[in-house]
Design a protein around this motif. Structure first.
Motif, PDB file in Angstrom:
ATOM      1  N   HIS A   1       0.858  -1.189   0.000  1.00  0.00           N
ATOM      2  CA  HIS A   1       0.000   0.000   0.000  1.00  0.00           C
ATOM      3  C   HIS A   1       0.888   1.230   0.000  1.00  0.00           C
ATOM      4  O   HIS A   1       2.076   1.162   0.323  1.00  0.00           O
TER       5      HIS A   1
ATOM      6  N   SER B   1      -4.610  -7.116  -7.509  1.00  0.00           N
ATOM      7  CA  SER B   1      -5.866  -6.338  -7.538  1.00  0.00           C
ATOM      8  C   SER B   1      -5.673  -5.125  -6.648  1.00  0.00           C
ATOM      9  O   SER B   1      -5.410  -5.272  -5.455  1.00  0.00           O
ATOM     10  N   ILE B   2      -5.789  -3.940  -7.213  1.00  0.00           N
ATOM     11  CA  ILE B   2      -5.536  -2.743  -6.395  1.00  0.00           C
ATOM     12  C   ILE B   2      -6.698  -1.749  -6.441  1.00  0.00           C
ATOM     13  O   ILE B   2      -7.502  -1.758  -7.369  1.00  0.00           O
ATOM     14  N   VAL B   3      -6.743  -0.929  -5.388  1.00  0.00           N
ATOM     15  CA  VAL B   3      -7.674   0.198  -5.305  1.00  0.00           C
ATOM     16  C   VAL B   3      -6.827   1.447  -5.136  1.00  0.00           C
ATOM     17  O   VAL B   3      -5.957   1.484  -4.271  1.00  0.00           O
TER      18      VAL B   3
ATOM     19  N   HIS C   1     -10.205   1.275  -9.417  1.00  0.00           N
ATOM     20  CA  HIS C   1      -9.756  -0.065  -9.023  1.00  0.00           C
ATOM     21  C   HIS C   1      -9.349  -0.823 -10.281  1.00  0.00           C
ATOM     22  O   HIS C   1      -9.544  -0.336 -11.405  1.00  0.00           O
TER      23      HIS C   1
ATOM     24  N   ALA D   1      -5.860  -5.369  -2.716  1.00  0.00           N
ATOM     25  CA  ALA D   1      -6.981  -6.101  -2.111  1.00  0.00           C
ATOM     26  C   ALA D   1      -6.825  -7.593  -2.405  1.00  0.00           C
ATOM     27  O   ALA D   1      -6.022  -8.000  -3.252  1.00  0.00           O
TER      28      ALA D   1
ATOM     29  N   ASP E   1     -10.398  -9.084  -7.090  1.00  0.00           N
ATOM     30  CA  ASP E   1     -11.000  -8.010  -7.883  1.00  0.00           C
ATOM     31  C   ASP E   1     -12.326  -7.537  -7.274  1.00  0.00           C
ATOM     32  O   ASP E   1     -12.648  -6.345  -7.302  1.00  0.00           O
TER      33      ASP E   1
ATOM     34  N   ALA F   1     -11.712  -5.224  -4.329  1.00  0.00           N
ATOM     35  CA  ALA F   1     -11.190  -3.954  -4.839  1.00  0.00           C
ATOM     36  C   ALA F   1     -12.327  -3.105  -5.398  1.00  0.00           C
ATOM     37  O   ALA F   1     -12.411  -1.892  -5.128  1.00  0.00           O
TER      38      ALA F   1
END
Length: 609
Positions: free
Chosen positions: A281, A311-313, A318, A359, A362, A365
């Motif tokens: 993060h 999988s990111i936010v 996202h 996350a 998916d 996220a």
């Protein structure tokens, strides 16, 4: 109470920004309709599902006897992540910590050589691509430095120097470990130098001062040291603890000295560690919409390792990391702490300073991003709508009479759009003119933007394009719809022109300018034109067709008169000066007497500040 809303005994209710009366009702186990009735009794027209401002919620809470706590955006986000069992602030086991490179932010006054210094460090030429030589975006780069026989890495963040970018510079200070404050030796301490210094102090980070342009005429590095002493930065040679380094970024003089000062400060003042394992993060430094690649974000990893395929936010966007690139556009498979990378694969462009996190999958996220978006929208709705009171309801119906400038802001990167909006909102404009920013976004100007501009209720909105253009079809549509599109590449030009436009929308203000006075010495009666005043001009001039008022014994007996005819002896005159006699009539007004005084004046437009 007729509405049946429960009364609190000082209990605390926690609500997010932009909460509705329904949200409030859920917290106190009440019927939303009863709260609508309470607000009506308080003189506020609010529906149950409408987003409310903090003031509205506080008014209701106080009325019902509750203590209201508005959840800060940071706490709100923390609570949201807690729902998904994500804790970014959790204590990290010391065994997992490894040393990480320092993150250095370059700050200072416009044109003092910040980007030139980064150029010298990276031996590249970023300045040539900037409009007017002013950095308009945040850039992040990592360089390798040899220090005491070891290869060390340092991450640099370049923040723009113009005062309109205060918001972006503040974010730069929040993610940084050390600040390099660049001050020109010939210019000395300037307003933005102090501003940058304040940001660095607020972030409680050590400062290294780079005194630049030591090889130009008029350079006085000693004066810079003396000036900064007043702001609490005392050079080591004066017995302080701030490292000052004299350099010339243009001539590449003593660049190694700056890097050495940064590493010495990092080793002496900071313990820079972070876990390299686990989910990543960090912070989105910048974001923009790339024509071929879609939303692209520059992110700085603060903990963990970011991998391609995660999988990111990031903010309200996202997605899955499709690819990562370094500052030279080379593919990167993974990025550890203090590593800035360009991430591809997001659904939306994050704002400068938004947090990003990895996350589990998916779906998680997407849910986090959607809830962030919903909360952000609720908070924005509360303040765009404003408070509607019963007293102002009729005024709101007439709001069309108020001059309103509606704007749509589009830029190449999120930081620029945000900074432009921040500067415009702070413009000092009179109350009778409104500025409404109805939409802001990243990327080229689209048909949707033009349609939104033409459909605005106030009037047609103006589209501001900052480093972006409208393509052929969009331009044609704008011409057909009568939508004005203005293009800018330097932010303060946009601010100056919009401020001028706002002031130009103001109704002109007039002030009375006295021309002169005349005393009536005789009154002649005429059956054709009424009473004629035989006057002596006592001061200034008496001018035909000028506005006039009649004074008797120092009191005004008639207003809104005009000098209809004016004669000097037997000839018509345009004006008669002090000390001369004249005959005049007051446009059909005949109640004049010997001894009365006629003041004549004109209304002149008053220049606005």
């Amino acid at each position: 109470m007729s509405s049946g809303a429960p009364r609190g005994q000082g209990q605390t209710v926690r609500l997010p920004r932009g909460a509705s009366l329904s949200d409030f009702a859920d917290k106190i186990d009440a019927n939303p309709g009863s709260l609508v009735q309470e607000m009506f009794n308080l003189g506020e027209m609010v529906t149950a599902t409408q987003s409310c401002t903090d003031d509205t919620l506080l008014l209701l809470a106080e009325h019902l006897g509750y203590a209201l706590e508005i959840v800060s955006p940071e706490d709100e986000d923390r609570e949201l992540l807690a729902q998904f069992h994500i804790d970014l602030d959790a204590d990290v086991d010391a065994a997992r910590l490894v040393s990480r490179p320092p993150v250095v932010t370059v700050m200072g006054h416009v044109d003092h050589g910040k980007t030139k210094l980064l150029d010298a460090i990276r031996s590249t030429h970023v300045v040539e691509g900037e409009a007017g030589g002013i950095t308009q975006h945040i850039g992040a780069y990592q360089v390798e430095v040899e220090h005491e026989g070891q290869e060390r890495k340092v991450t640099f963040i370049d923040t723009p120097g113009h005062e309109a970018f205060t918001a972006m510079r503040a974010r730069g200070a929040q993610v940084t470990d050390i600040v390099i404050l660049v001050v020109a030796a010939d210019d000395g301490v300037m307003p933005q130098t102090i501003e940058a210094l304040n940001h660095a102090k607020a972030a409680e980070v050590p400062i290294v001062v780079a005194v630049n342009k030591i090889d130009v005429e008029g350079a006085n590095p000693a004066k810079v040291r003396q000036q900064l002493t007043e702001y609490g930065l005392v050079a080591e040679e004066y017995g302080g603890d701030t490292m000052f380094v004299d350099i010339s970024a243009k001539s590449r003089i003593n660049i190694d000295g700056v890097l050495e000062a940064v590493l010495l400060t990092a080793d002496a003042s900071l313990e820079l560690t972070a876990p390299v394992d686990g989910s990543a993060h960090g912070v989105a430094i910048e974001g923009h919409l790339d024509k071929g690649r879609g939303p692209v974000a520059t992110v700085l990893v603060q903990q963990g390792t970011l991998h391609v395929g995660d999988s990111i936010v990031a903010g309200t966007g996202h997605g899955r990391v499709r690819a990562m690139l370094d500052e030279y556009s080379r593919p990167v498979e993974e990025a550890g702490p203090s590593r800035p990378v360009l991430v591809l694969g997001l659904t939306a462009v994050p704002g400068a300073g938004d947090t990003f996190l990895v996350a589990e999958d998916d779906r998680t996220a997407r849910q986090i991003a959607e809830q962030r978006e919903a909360r952000k929208r609720a908070a924005a709705n509360a303040y765009s709508r404003g408070r509607a009171t019963l007293e102002t309801l009729m005024e709101q119906v007439k709001e069309g009479q108020k001059a309103t400038l509606a704007l749509i802001l589009k830029g190449d990167v999120s930081g620029s759009v945000e900074a432009l909006e921040d500067a415009l909102v702070k413009l000092d404009i009179p109350e009778e003119v409104q500025l409404r920013i109805i939409h802001r976004g990243v990327g080229a100007i689209t048909e949707n933007d033009v349609n939104l501009a033409s459909a605005t209720s106030d009037s047609t909105a103006t589209i501001i394009g900052f480093n972006v253009r409208a393509e052929g079809k969009v331009r044609d549509l704008a011409e057909r719809e009568g939508v004005e599109i203005r293009y800018y590449t330097v932010i303060y030009q946009a601010i100056e022109e919009i401020e001028a436009a706002l002031k130009g929308m103001l109704k002109p203000e007039y002030e009375e300018f006295e021309l002169g006075t005349a005393e009536i010495r005789a009154v002649f009666k005429s059956s054709r034109i009424g009473n004629i005043a035989g006057c002596m001009v006592r001061s200034g001039v008496v001018r035909r067709n000028a506005k006039a008022r009649l004074l008797r014994d120092g009191a005004v007996v008639a207003e809104n008169l005009s000098i209809a005819s004016l004669k000097r002896e037997k000839d018509d005159a345009t004006e008669v000066r002090e000390g001369f006699e004249c005959g005049l009539t007051l446009g059909g007004y005949n109640d004049i007497k010997v001894g009365d005084v006629i003041e004549n004046f004109e209304m002149r437009e008053k220049p606005r500040a």
